[in-house]
Design a protein around this motif. Structure first.
Motif, PDB file in Angstrom:
ATOM      1  N   ALA A  69     -33.940 -19.871  23.550  1.00  0.00           N
ATOM      2  CA  ALA A  69     -32.958 -18.935  22.966  1.00  0.00           C
ATOM      3  C   ALA A  69     -33.713 -17.827  22.257  1.00  0.00           C
ATOM      4  O   ALA A  69     -34.901 -17.967  21.972  1.00  0.00           O
ATOM      5  N   ALA A  80     -27.887 -19.358  25.960  1.00  0.00           N
ATOM      6  CA  ALA A  80     -27.459 -19.149  27.351  1.00  0.00           C
ATOM      7  C   ALA A  80     -27.342 -20.471  28.113  1.00  0.00           C
ATOM      8  O   ALA A  80     -26.393 -20.668  28.854  1.00  0.00           O
ATOM      9  N   ASN A  81     -28.298 -21.368  27.922  1.00  0.00           N
ATOM     10  CA  ASN A  81     -28.272 -22.629  28.677  1.00  0.00           C
ATOM     11  C   ASN A  81     -28.332 -23.850  27.774  1.00  0.00           C
ATOM     12  O   ASN A  81     -28.715 -24.937  28.207  1.00  0.00           O
ATOM     13  N   ASN A 107     -39.343 -18.503  21.004  1.00  0.00           N
ATOM     14  CA  ASN A 107     -38.660 -18.582  22.300  1.00  0.00           C
ATOM     15  C   ASN A 107     -39.583 -19.276  23.330  1.00  0.00           C
ATOM     16  O   ASN A 107     -40.798 -19.106  23.299  1.00  0.00           O
ATOM     17  N   ASP A 108     -38.986 -20.016  24.267  1.00  0.00           N
ATOM     18  CA  ASP A 108     -39.801 -20.783  25.224  1.00  0.00           C
ATOM     19  C   ASP A 108     -40.641 -19.920  26.159  1.00  0.00           C
ATOM     20  O   ASP A 108     -41.818 -20.211  26.418  1.00  0.00           O
ATOM     21  N   GLU A 153     -35.985 -11.221  26.769  1.00  0.00           N
ATOM     22  CA  GLU A 153     -34.733 -11.618  27.451  1.00  0.00           C
ATOM     23  C   GLU A 153     -34.456 -10.833  28.737  1.00  0.00           C
ATOM     24  O   GLU A 153     -33.307 -10.441  29.000  1.00  0.00           O
ATOM     25  N   HIS A 156     -31.693 -11.461  31.631  1.00  0.00           N
ATOM     26  CA  HIS A 156     -30.276 -11.112  31.498  1.00  0.00           C
ATOM     27  C   HIS A 156     -29.950  -9.695  31.931  1.00  0.00           C
ATOM     28  O   HIS A 156     -28.844  -9.212  31.681  1.00  0.00           O
ATOM     29  N   GLU A 168     -30.747 -13.815  36.115  1.00  0.00           N
ATOM     30  CA  GLU A 168     -30.903 -15.278  36.148  1.00  0.00           C
ATOM     31  C   GLU A 168     -29.801 -15.959  36.959  1.00  0.00           C
ATOM     32  O   GLU A 168     -30.038 -16.965  37.603  1.00  0.00           O
TER      33      GLU A 168
END
Ligand code: BGC
Length: 251
Positions: A69, A80-81, A107-108, A153, A156, A168
């Motif tokens: 995120a 989002a997921n 963030n990942d 991001e 998106h 995505e």
């Protein structure tokens, strides 16, 4: 040796290991557990606590976490997921309260990207490196001269010709699997995606991560770009390594 516990939280699995943040190596076994059903904050915090207890019982190693995120000052700003109840949660505070240790959250994709620049496929590359992770979603990391520009991001963005669908939705690995796309059909979508990123950012290098990047021979050679595009080196360990390396108290 400077060591930190790196934890990578995903929608399906949570992975953790102790990392030597000078050399970018895992120095413990990697433990992987399933993400609790629904991935609610309190349940995920319990898992984080258990993993830390297993890896470093009675120790005090700090923790670097990566999470799927937007993360601003340790607070999740999107979902989002993952479960929507994460939005507004201070992920760092939640895990600190549970584990009693210092926790730093990013963030990942930022973590994975940073690891690839510091210890992996993009080591030594100056200018703008763009790392994308193709998984359930698409994550992105922008690193300019070794400095991470967080929360980009770019999974998106809307792609040309697809008014309402994000990159995505169309081109994540989950879209390939769900729609049973051949490598060629999937590569057509990736071509539009990376072609758009190239036009907008003119990077020095694209690095492609996420589990499917192990199978890069099936799709990267099909792309026609001016920018070199290469697979990640650390594949699924990149999140753990980057989360650990970005924890500012790891020296
Ligand atoms: C999220 C990003 C994340 C990416 C990969 C996207 O849906 O918005 O924050 O980095 O998935 O997990």
């Amino acid at each position: 040796m400077a060591r930190t516990i790196g934890i990578d939280i995903g929608g399906t699995g949570i992975k953790a290991a102790i990392v030597d943040v000078e050399n970018g190596e895992l120095v413990s076994e990697k433990i992987k557990v399933g993400t609790p059903e629904g991935a609610k904050p309190a349940d995920v915090a319990d898992v984080v606590h258990e993993l830390v207890e297993q890896l470093d019982p009675n120790g005090s190693l700090p923790i670097g976490v990566c999470f799927p995120a937007v993360i601003i000052n340790e607070v999740a700003m999107s979902a989002a997921n993952v479960d929507r109840s994460w939005i507004g949660t201070n992920v760092g505070d939640l895990f600190e309260a549970k584990t009693g240790r210092k926790v730093h959250v990013v963030n990942d994709a930022d973590a994975a990207g940073f690891a690839e620049v510091k210890f992996g496929a993009a080591k030594g590359v100056n200018g703008l490196v763009m790392v994308t992770t193709l998984g359930t979603g698409i994550g992105s990391a922008l690193i300019y001269n070794g400095v991470l520009i967080p929360n980009s991001e770019l999974g998106h963005i809307n792609l040309p010709g697809s008014k309402w669908r994000t990159a995505e939705n169309l081109a994540a690995n989950s879209a390939r699997v769900k729609r049973n796309l051949s490598w060629t059909r999937w590569a057509e979508r990736l071509q539009v995606y990376y072609g758009t990123l190239e036009k907008l950012f003119s990077p020095q290098l694209f690095v492609v991560g996420g589990g499917v990047s192990k199978e890069y021979e099936n799709f990267l050679p099909l792309l026609e770009l001016n920018t070199p595009i290469i697979p990640a080196q650390h594949f699924n360990n990149a999140g753990i390594l980057g989360a650990a390396a970005l924890a500012p108290f790891s020296d």
